[in-house]
Design a protein around this motif. Structure first.
Motif, PDB file in Angstrom:
ATOM      1  N   TYR A  35      25.717   5.922  51.156  1.00 36.39           N
ATOM      2  CA  TYR A  35      24.389   6.723  50.377  1.00 36.39           C
ATOM      3  C   TYR A  35      23.928   7.847  51.567  1.00 36.39           C
ATOM      4  O   TYR A  35      23.589   8.867  51.243  1.00 36.39           O
ATOM      5  CB  TYR A  35      23.238   5.738  50.530  1.00 36.39           C
ATOM      6  CG  TYR A  35      21.947   6.375  49.812  1.00 36.39           C
ATOM      7  CD1 TYR A  35      21.871   6.832  48.550  1.00 36.39           C
ATOM      8  CD2 TYR A  35      20.859   6.268  50.694  1.00 36.39           C
ATOM      9  CE1 TYR A  35      20.717   7.347  47.945  1.00 36.39           C
ATOM     10  CE2 TYR A  35      19.780   6.983  50.206  1.00 36.39           C
ATOM     11  CZ  TYR A  35      19.556   7.290  48.787  1.00 36.39           C
ATOM     12  OH  TYR A  35      18.356   7.813  48.361  1.00 36.39           O
ATOM     13  N   PRO A  36      23.743   7.692  52.642  1.00 38.75           N
ATOM     14  CA  PRO A  36      23.473   8.685  53.763  1.00 38.75           C
ATOM     15  C   PRO A  36      24.571   9.961  53.678  1.00 38.75           C
ATOM     16  O   PRO A  36      24.218  10.934  53.976  1.00 38.75           O
ATOM     17  CB  PRO A  36      23.527   8.190  55.121  1.00 38.75           C
ATOM     18  CG  PRO A  36      23.549   6.639  54.883  1.00 38.75           C
ATOM     19  CD  PRO A  36      24.106   6.178  53.519  1.00 38.75           C
ATOM     20  N   HIS A  37      25.943   9.635  53.370  1.00 39.35           N
ATOM     21  CA  HIS A  37      27.011  10.673  53.373  1.00 39.35           C
ATOM     22  C   HIS A  37      26.500  11.606  52.045  1.00 39.35           C
ATOM     23  O   HIS A  37      26.812  12.861  51.943  1.00 39.35           O
ATOM     24  CB  HIS A  37      28.149  10.179  53.284  1.00 39.35           C
ATOM     25  CG  HIS A  37      28.602   9.326  54.728  1.00 39.35           C
ATOM     26  ND1 HIS A  37      28.739   9.848  55.825  1.00 39.35           N
ATOM     27  CD2 HIS A  37      28.609   8.119  54.809  1.00 39.35           C
ATOM     28  CE1 HIS A  37      29.005   9.053  56.801  1.00 39.35           C
ATOM     29  NE2 HIS A  37      28.829   7.804  56.202  1.00 39.35           N
ATOM     30  N   TYR A  38      26.115  10.636  50.885  1.00 39.84           N
ATOM     31  CA  TYR A  38      26.045  11.606  49.749  1.00 39.84           C
ATOM     32  C   TYR A  38      24.686  12.378  49.976  1.00 39.84           C
ATOM     33  O   TYR A  38      24.839  13.807  49.732  1.00 39.84           O
ATOM     34  CB  TYR A  38      25.512  10.576  48.574  1.00 39.84           C
ATOM     35  CG  TYR A  38      26.609   9.807  48.100  1.00 39.84           C
ATOM     36  CD1 TYR A  38      27.936  10.072  47.945  1.00 39.84           C
ATOM     37  CD2 TYR A  38      26.303   8.514  47.569  1.00 39.84           C
ATOM     38  CE1 TYR A  38      28.792   9.504  47.381  1.00 39.84           C
ATOM     39  CE2 TYR A  38      27.139   7.624  46.901  1.00 39.84           C
ATOM     40  CZ  TYR A  38      28.528   8.155  47.025  1.00 39.84           C
ATOM     41  OH  TYR A  38      29.677   7.239  46.273  1.00 39.84           O
ATOM     42  N   ILE A  39      23.705  11.893  50.712  1.00 41.92           N
ATOM     43  CA  ILE A  39      22.485  12.833  51.036  1.00 41.92           C
ATOM     44  C   ILE A  39      22.860  13.994  52.022  1.00 41.92           C
ATOM     45  O   ILE A  39      22.345  15.152  51.634  1.00 41.92           O
ATOM     46  CB  ILE A  39      21.283  11.827  51.387  1.00 41.92           C
ATOM     47  CG1 ILE A  39      20.914  10.903  50.693  1.00 41.92           C
ATOM     48  CG2 ILE A  39      20.249  12.808  52.079  1.00 41.92           C
ATOM     49  CD1 ILE A  39      19.967   9.887  51.182  1.00 41.92           C
ATOM     50  N   THR A  40      23.472  13.723  52.953  1.00 47.41           N
ATOM     51  CA  THR A  40      24.021  14.863  53.795  1.00 47.41           C
ATOM     52  C   THR A  40      24.630  15.977  53.246  1.00 47.41           C
ATOM     53  O   THR A  40      24.518  17.028  53.451  1.00 47.41           O
ATOM     54  CB  THR A  40      24.970  14.232  54.909  1.00 47.41           C
ATOM     55  OG1 THR A  40      24.097  13.255  55.841  1.00 47.41           O
ATOM     56  CG2 THR A  40      25.196  15.222  56.137  1.00 47.41           C
ATOM     57  N   LYS A  41      25.700  15.493  52.362  1.00 43.38           N
ATOM     58  CA  LYS A  41      26.594  16.390  51.557  1.00 43.38           C
ATOM     59  C   LYS A  41      25.745  17.179  50.716  1.00 43.38           C
ATOM     60  O   LYS A  41      25.655  18.394  50.556  1.00 43.38           O
ATOM     61  CB  LYS A  41      27.636  15.521  50.670  1.00 43.38           C
ATOM     62  CG  LYS A  41      28.594  16.713  50.121  1.00 43.38           C
ATOM     63  CD  LYS A  41      29.629  15.852  49.331  1.00 43.38           C
ATOM     64  CE  LYS A  41      30.478  16.488  48.632  1.00 43.38           C
ATOM     65  NZ  LYS A  41      31.772  15.880  48.397  1.00 43.38           N
ATOM     66  N   ALA A  42      24.736  16.693  49.833  1.00 41.65           N
ATOM     67  CA  ALA A  42      23.665  17.469  49.257  1.00 41.65           C
ATOM     68  C   ALA A  42      23.041  18.271  49.937  1.00 41.65           C
ATOM     69  O   ALA A  42      22.767  19.539  49.699  1.00 41.65           O
ATOM     70  CB  ALA A  42      22.869  16.608  48.393  1.00 41.65           C
ATOM     71  N   GLU A  43      22.228  17.657  51.072  1.00 40.35           N
ATOM     72  CA  GLU A  43      21.502  18.715  51.905  1.00 40.35           C
ATOM     73  C   GLU A  43      22.017  19.792  52.541  1.00 40.35           C
ATOM     74  O   GLU A  43      21.524  20.777  52.660  1.00 40.35           O
ATOM     75  CB  GLU A  43      20.750  17.731  52.986  1.00 40.35           C
ATOM     76  CG  GLU A  43      19.648  16.814  52.238  1.00 40.35           C
ATOM     77  CD  GLU A  43      18.901  15.873  53.343  1.00 40.35           C
ATOM     78  OE1 GLU A  43      19.418  15.684  54.193  1.00 40.35           O
ATOM     79  OE2 GLU A  43      18.025  15.213  52.827  1.00 40.35           O
ATOM     80  N   LYS A  44      23.294  19.734  53.026  1.00 36.57           N
ATOM     81  CA  LYS A  44      23.937  20.990  53.527  1.00 36.57           C
ATOM     82  C   LYS A  44      24.182  22.018  52.483  1.00 36.57           C
ATOM     83  O   LYS A  44      24.100  23.060  52.826  1.00 36.57           O
ATOM     84  CB  LYS A  44      25.500  20.616  53.906  1.00 36.57           C
ATOM     85  CG  LYS A  44      25.515  19.694  55.300  1.00 36.57           C
ATOM     86  CD  LYS A  44      27.008  19.286  55.580  1.00 36.57           C
ATOM     87  CE  LYS A  44      27.293  18.624  56.704  1.00 36.57           C
ATOM     88  NZ  LYS A  44      28.485  18.384  57.030  1.00 36.57           N
ATOM     89  N   LYS A  45      23.943  21.770  51.134  1.00 37.06           N
ATOM     90  CA  LYS A  45      23.954  22.735  50.287  1.00 37.06           C
ATOM     91  C   LYS A  45      22.757  23.093  49.699  1.00 37.06           C
ATOM     92  O   LYS A  45      22.570  23.663  48.449  1.00 37.06           O
ATOM     93  CB  LYS A  45      25.022  22.417  49.061  1.00 37.06           C
ATOM     94  CG  LYS A  45      26.351  22.114  49.513  1.00 37.06           C
ATOM     95  CD  LYS A  45      26.912  23.356  50.249  1.00 37.06           C
ATOM     96  CE  LYS A  45      28.602  23.256  50.633  1.00 37.06           C
ATOM     97  NZ  LYS A  45      29.030  24.283  50.720  1.00 37.06           N
ATOM     98  N   GLY A  46      21.517  22.552  50.517  1.00 39.36           N
ATOM     99  CA  GLY A  46      20.384  22.994  49.732  1.00 39.36           C
ATOM    100  C   GLY A  46      19.553  22.105  48.658  1.00 39.36           C
ATOM    101  O   GLY A  46      18.904  22.412  48.315  1.00 39.36           O
ATOM    102  N   ARG A  47      20.162  20.887  48.731  1.00 36.82           N
ATOM    103  CA  ARG A  47      19.817  20.043  47.408  1.00 36.82           C
ATOM    104  C   ARG A  47      19.028  18.978  48.344  1.00 36.82           C
ATOM    105  O   ARG A  47      19.134  18.828  49.482  1.00 36.82           O
ATOM    106  CB  ARG A  47      21.060  19.345  46.711  1.00 36.82           C
ATOM    107  CG  ARG A  47      21.888  20.557  45.797  1.00 36.82           C
ATOM    108  CD  ARG A  47      21.136  21.366  45.091  1.00 36.82           C
ATOM    109  NE  ARG A  47      20.588  20.739  43.957  1.00 36.82           N
ATOM    110  CZ  ARG A  47      21.163  21.042  42.712  1.00 36.82           C
ATOM    111  NH1 ARG A  47      22.272  21.838  42.641  1.00 36.82           N
ATOM    112  NH2 ARG A  47      20.646  20.609  41.447  1.00 36.82           N
ATOM    113  N   THR A  48      18.549  17.856  47.651  1.00 37.48           N
ATOM    114  CA  THR A  48      17.731  17.068  48.143  1.00 37.48           C
ATOM    115  C   THR A  48      18.158  15.248  48.160  1.00 37.48           C
ATOM    116  O   THR A  48      18.995  15.308  46.979  1.00 37.48           O
ATOM    117  CB  THR A  48      16.152  17.108  47.549  1.00 37.48           C
ATOM    118  OG1 THR A  48      16.235  16.853  46.387  1.00 37.48           O
ATOM    119  CG2 THR A  48      15.611  18.359  47.899  1.00 37.48           C
TER     120      THR A  48
END
Length: 116
Positions: A15-28
């Protein structure tokens, strides 16, 4: 035949990897949660319990309230495999989630990701 190790991996560890991947691209994180809830039918409280309890992917998908009826619209390649051609049901569900997070990270509009 042995189970693939992703089946026994906890959702909380990925789960944290999903979030990190999204946040790197400006998603939340909320965008990631929306995708997971759309796919599985879990609500926010249940999703948090899954993370807190370190539930594995096999249980996570096995106990999911309802897989979204539009999952068949999720197509394309993830990790070198065409999602729509995968035979193992559990692996296919895990790859659906991977594909949705990928689309989110690539900037796709949420309504397209959720196949509306």
């Amino acid at each position: 035949m042995d189970k693939h190790r992703i089946f026994t991996t906890s959702v909380a560890s990925v789960y944290p990897h999903y979030i990190t991947k999204a946040e790197k691209k400006g998603r939340t994180k909320e965008d990631v949660d929306t995708i997971i809830q759309w796919l599985t039918g879990y609500d926010q409280k249940a999703l948090q319990q899954i993370i807190d309890n370190r539930t594995d992917f096999e249980t996570f998908f096995g106990e999911a309230p309802q897989l979204n009826p539009n999952v068949s619209k999720i197509t394309g390649v993830i990790c070198g495999y065409r999602v729509e051609e995968m035979e193992d049901g559990l692996m296919k569900k895990i790859r659906y989630l991977d594909k949705l997070v990928d689309e989110l990270a690539k900037g796709k509009a949420m309504e397209k990701i959720l196949r509306k």
